[in-house]
Design a protein around this motif. Structure first.
Motif, PDB file in Angstrom:
ATOM      1  N   SER A  57       0.520  -1.149   0.095  1.00  0.00           N
ATOM      2  CA  SER A  57       0.359  -0.003   0.345  1.00  0.00           C
ATOM      3  C   SER A  57       1.211   0.830   0.135  1.00  0.00           C
ATOM      4  O   SER A  57       2.344   1.275   0.568  1.00  0.00           O
ATOM      5  N   THR A  58       0.535   2.432  -0.482  1.00  0.00           N
ATOM      6  CA  THR A  58       0.967   3.596  -0.732  1.00  0.00           C
ATOM      7  C   THR A  58      -0.259   4.154   0.379  1.00  0.00           C
ATOM      8  O   THR A  58      -1.507   4.044   0.643  1.00  0.00           O
ATOM      9  N   ARG A  59       0.522   6.187   0.458  1.00  0.00           N
ATOM     10  CA  ARG A  59      -0.072   7.087   0.391  1.00  0.00           C
ATOM     11  C   ARG A  59      -1.315   7.091  -0.106  1.00  0.00           C
ATOM     12  O   ARG A  59      -2.860   7.606   0.292  1.00  0.00           O
ATOM     13  N   ASN A  60      -1.775   7.362  -1.280  1.00  0.00           N
ATOM     14  CA  ASN A  60      -2.366   7.120  -2.253  1.00  0.00           C
ATOM     15  C   ASN A  60      -3.490   5.964  -2.602  1.00  0.00           C
ATOM     16  O   ASN A  60      -4.485   6.423  -3.090  1.00  0.00           O
ATOM     17  N   ARG A  61      -2.822   4.683  -2.266  1.00  0.00           N
ATOM     18  CA  ARG A  61      -3.845   3.295  -2.444  1.00  0.00           C
ATOM     19  C   ARG A  61      -3.668   2.332  -1.672  1.00  0.00           C
ATOM     20  O   ARG A  61      -2.873   1.949  -1.502  1.00  0.00           O
ATOM     21  N   GLN A  62      -4.583   2.105  -0.597  1.00  0.00           N
ATOM     22  CA  GLN A  62      -4.403   0.931  -0.104  1.00  0.00           C
ATOM     23  C   GLN A  62      -4.926  -0.180  -0.245  1.00  0.00           C
ATOM     24  O   GLN A  62      -5.935  -0.540  -0.674  1.00  0.00           O
ATOM     25  N   PHE A  63      -3.995  -1.102  -0.470  1.00  0.00           N
ATOM     26  CA  PHE A  63      -3.873  -2.551  -1.137  1.00  0.00           C
ATOM     27  C   PHE A  63      -4.880  -3.153  -0.234  1.00  0.00           C
ATOM     28  O   PHE A  63      -4.408  -3.050   1.002  1.00  0.00           O
ATOM     29  N   ARG A  64      -5.849  -4.253  -0.989  1.00  0.00           N
ATOM     30  CA  ARG A  64      -6.802  -5.192   0.116  1.00  0.00           C
ATOM     31  C   ARG A  64      -6.554  -6.129  -0.330  1.00  0.00           C
ATOM     32  O   ARG A  64      -6.443  -6.417  -2.085  1.00  0.00           O
ATOM     33  N   TYR A  65      -6.065  -7.682  -0.274  1.00  0.00           N
ATOM     34  CA  TYR A  65      -6.612  -8.658  -1.169  1.00  0.00           C
ATOM     35  C   TYR A  65      -7.943 -10.206  -0.296  1.00  0.00           C
ATOM     36  O   TYR A  65      -8.242  -9.480   0.808  1.00  0.00           O
ATOM     37  N   ILE A  66      -8.433 -10.242  -1.143  1.00  0.00           N
ATOM     38  CA  ILE A  66      -9.012 -12.032  -0.428  1.00  0.00           C
ATOM     39  C   ILE A  66      -8.433 -13.185  -0.241  1.00  0.00           C
ATOM     40  O   ILE A  66      -7.491 -13.264  -1.525  1.00  0.00           O
TER      41      ILE A  66
END
Length: 104
Positions: A57-66
């Motif tokens: 994740s970055t400041r601009n994009r919070q990655f998530r996963y399932i």
């Protein structure tokens, strides 16, 4: 919430299902495909149900996963009332290339 699949996500899904089909059979690949579809559809109602991927994740994009069947992960981020599916990842792949794919 709208679900949007990137081209990379579509390609990685096809490659993952091809790998599973070749190594474990059609029925296993079909089962995984159905589970991916069901889990992704749930993201429309529960977009934050996935685990945060703090490493990528970055400041601009919070990655998530399932996680699907302990061997596959669907990576996504939420932005502007959309769930953006960016990658379907088989966990048996080289982890270093994951960061490169998510940074695109």
């Amino acid at each position: 919430m709208e679900i949007v699949w990137s081209n990379t996500a579509k390609k990685s899904l096809a490659l993952t299902l091809h790998y599973i089909r070749a190594n474990f059979g059609d029925s296993v690949a079909q089962n995984v495909r159905i589970q991916i579809e069901q889990q992704v559809n749930q993201l429309a109602m529960f977009p934050l149900m996935g685990t945060e991927d703090k490493k990528n994740s970055t400041r601009n994009r919070q990655f998530r996963y399932i996680v699907i069947k302990r061997r596959s992960k669907v990576f996504y981020y939420v932005q502007n009332n959309r769930v953006n599916i960016v990658l379907v990842w088989d966990t048996r792949q080289n982890i270093n290339s994951l960061t490169n794919l998510l940074s695109k």
